[in-house]
Write a protein that holds these residues in place. Structure first.
Motif, PDB file in Angstrom:
ATOM      1  N   ARG A  71      -8.187  -0.602 -10.681  1.00 33.82           N
ATOM      2  CA  ARG A  71      -7.252  -1.726 -10.709  1.00 33.82           C
ATOM      3  C   ARG A  71      -6.109  -1.464 -11.667  1.00 33.82           C
ATOM      4  NH1 ARG A  71     -12.153  -6.213 -11.081  1.00 33.82           N
ATOM      5  NH2 ARG A  71     -12.624  -6.312  -8.823  1.00 33.82           N
ATOM      6  N   ASN A  74      -3.099   0.552 -10.458  1.00 35.37           N
ATOM      7  CA  ASN A  74      -2.166  -0.159  -9.578  1.00 35.37           C
ATOM      8  C   ASN A  74      -1.802   0.644  -8.325  1.00 35.37           C
ATOM      9  OD1 ASN A  74      -0.260  -1.890  -8.487  1.00 35.37           O
ATOM     10  ND2 ASN A  74       0.747  -2.296 -10.439  1.00 35.37           N
ATOM     11  N   PRO A  75      -2.789   0.863  -7.432  1.00 37.79           N
ATOM     12  CA  PRO A  75      -2.501   1.653  -6.227  1.00 37.79           C
ATOM     13  C   PRO A  75      -1.318   1.166  -5.393  1.00 37.79           C
ATOM     14  CG  PRO A  75      -4.862   1.412  -6.506  1.00 37.79           C
ATOM     15  CD  PRO A  75      -4.233   0.518  -7.531  1.00 37.79           C
ATOM     16  N   PRO A  76      -1.130  -0.160  -5.177  1.00 37.64           N
ATOM     17  CA  PRO A  76       0.017  -0.548  -4.344  1.00 37.64           C
ATOM     18  C   PRO A  76       1.355  -0.108  -4.939  1.00 37.64           C
ATOM     19  CG  PRO A  76      -1.551  -2.354  -4.507  1.00 37.64           C
ATOM     20  CD  PRO A  76      -1.995  -1.322  -5.492  1.00 37.64           C
ATOM     21  N   ARG A 101     -10.364   3.775   0.160  1.00 33.13           N
ATOM     22  CA  ARG A 101     -10.438   2.350   0.475  1.00 33.13           C
ATOM     23  C   ARG A 101     -11.482   1.734  -0.462  1.00 33.13           C
ATOM     24  NH1 ARG A 101     -11.444   2.764   5.404  1.00 33.13           N
ATOM     25  NH2 ARG A 101     -13.677   2.348   5.448  1.00 33.13           N
ATOM     26  N   GLU A 120     -10.070  -4.377  -1.485  1.00 27.25           N
ATOM     27  CA  GLU A 120      -9.093  -4.622  -2.547  1.00 27.25           C
ATOM     28  C   GLU A 120      -7.886  -3.714  -2.378  1.00 27.25           C
ATOM     29  OE1 GLU A 120      -9.905  -5.032  -6.673  1.00 27.25           O
ATOM     30  OE2 GLU A 120     -11.972  -5.676  -6.367  1.00 27.25           O
ATOM     31  N   PHE A 121      -8.149  -2.433  -2.145  1.00 24.90           N
ATOM     32  CA  PHE A 121      -7.081  -1.447  -1.993  1.00 24.90           C
ATOM     33  C   PHE A 121      -7.413  -0.527  -0.832  1.00 24.90           C
ATOM     34  CE2 PHE A 121      -7.649  -2.113  -6.655  1.00 24.90           C
ATOM     35  CZ  PHE A 121      -6.503  -2.851  -6.882  1.00 24.90           C
ATOM     36  N   MET A 123      -5.554   2.627   0.369  1.00 24.49           N
ATOM     37  CA  MET A 123      -4.416   3.455  -0.013  1.00 24.49           C
ATOM     38  C   MET A 123      -3.679   4.030   1.190  1.00 24.49           C
ATOM     39  SD  MET A 123      -5.771   5.359  -3.448  1.00 24.49           S
ATOM     40  CE  MET A 123      -6.347   4.402  -4.861  1.00 24.49           C
ATOM     41  N   GLU A 126      -1.624   1.168   2.532  1.00 19.68           N
ATOM     42  CA  GLU A 126      -0.524   0.844   1.617  1.00 19.68           C
ATOM     43  C   GLU A 126       0.553   1.922   1.630  1.00 19.68           C
ATOM     44  OE1 GLU A 126      -3.003   0.342  -1.745  1.00 19.68           O
ATOM     45  OE2 GLU A 126      -3.618  -1.672  -1.162  1.00 19.68           O
TER      46      GLU A 126
END
Length: 361
Positions: A71, A74-76, A101, A120-121, A123, A126
């Motif tokens: 978290r 900050n992958p996004p 993922r 949550e993420f 990648m 995104e």
């Protein structure tokens, strides 16, 4: 006047000390060049705490630390910055590693079971969204799952229980906006290596397989095979066996081969990893060393939280290797300068991307 050998030594020393920004600006935009790239996008953690955990309570805390690290990375935001680097390189084909993922959900302490986890993420999703938003046109040409942790209990101190799941992937992206008379791809293939490692944990043994992906392509009517992979990092003997599998498997073709990977096999500084030496001994050409024989070209690794103020890249393990009739024209690092960082001060990845301009013959 100094002897010639002294002047030559001074020149080589000057070249060796040049910063990356002095020689790695951009690739040619000429009509005759093929551009390819490899980029480890950074899954957001090194799993160090999980690997060291010796008891169930320590393991719970380690899982909590792992998702906290992801978290914080900050992958996004990083995928936006990474998309910018890919677009700057303009590759027809991109080999990507650590496209994870991450999902999380509740943990029922009474029954010691995990509830339903939700993403949550993602990648890959995104990154594709970021590429599209910035005007690039790419599609997934090939993908393969590497290791996957099932929903696993964790604890974020002091008292937040949860379950965490991760699926790790390797992917090839292909451009869709190039003239199809100049660039086409087909025959996507993928497989996991038969040689892999296993991680013992307090809740059982987790397999950690690695995988490769490939496509056959034509650029200006010149055919070649493009292969991406992410070799084993922790166990050198397994990494070497995976390299041998790669050469005997997808790279065993009559087509010229372009291999774009996070090899985890150190090419620089010395000593060189055995797996790297094996590829060179088998006739593969290292596009970086062909272009810059006196420059280290470090690609790894920034700090785990990718927020270190100054670059910490200190080894070259991200490689573009060629086999057969392929001319190496130019090679460049991306995401390795301060200008590539996000607005909050994060590097796009803990690795630099490597892009090469090649000419299949």
């Amino acid at each position: 006047m100094k002897p010639l050998r002294h002047r030559l030594f001074g020149l080589l020393l000057f070249i060796a000390c040049l910063p990356v920004s002095a020689y790695a600006q951009s690739l040619s935009r000429g009509d005759g060049d093929l551009r390819v790239m490899t980029y480890n996008v950074d899954e957001g953690t090194d799993y160090q705490e999980v690997a060291r955990a010796s008891g169930f309570q320590e393991f719970l805390v380690a899982v909590g630390q792992t998702i906290t690290q992801v978290r914080a990375s900050n992958p996004p935001e990083r995928m936006q910055a990474l998309a910018k680097q890919i677009i700057a390189a303009g590759p027809a084909l991109v080999s990507l590693q650590e496209l994870d993922r991450w999902s999380s959900g509740p943990f029922d302490q009474a029954t010691s079971t995990c509830g339903t986890v939700t993403p949550e993420f993602d990648m890959l999703q995104e990154l594709r969204k970021a590429l599209s938003a910035q005007g690039a046109h790419y599609e997934v040409a090939a993908h393969a799952q590497q290791y996957a942790f099932p929903p696993t209990p964790g604890l974020i101190l002091p008292a937040t229980f949860l379950c965490v799941q991760v699926v790790n992937q390797v992917v090839i992206l292909a451009r869709t906006d190039l003239d199809p008379s100049r660039f086409q791809w087909s025959n996507p293939q993928s497989a996991q290596f038969s040689n892999s490692v296993f991680l013992p944990t307090p809740i059982g043994v987790v397999p950690l397989p690695r995988a490769w992906v490939s496509v056959d392509a034509k650029f200006n009517n010149k055919a070649f095979r493009f292969i991406g992979t992410h070799l084993e990092s922790a166990v050198a003997q397994i990494r070497e066996l995976q390299g041998a599998e790669l050469r005997a498997g997808p790279a065993n073709t009559a087509l010229p081969v372009i291999l774009a990977m996070d090899s985890n096999a150190q090419a620089a500084p010395p000593p060189q990893d055995v797996t790297y030496v094996d590829f060179i001994a088998a006739g593969y050409r290292d596009a970086w060393s062909v272009t810059f024989p006196f420059l280290d070209g470090f690609t790894c690794c920034q700090a785990q939280f990718v927020n270190n103020p100054q670059s910490q890249l200190s080894q070259r393990i991200d490689l573009i290797l060629t086999l057969g009739n392929i001319e190496v024209q130019r090679i460049v690092l991306f995401g390795a300068t301060q200008a590539s960082k996000t607005a909050s001060g994060l590097w796009p990845s803990d690795h630099a991307g490597v892009a090469a301009q090649l000419a299949p013959e």
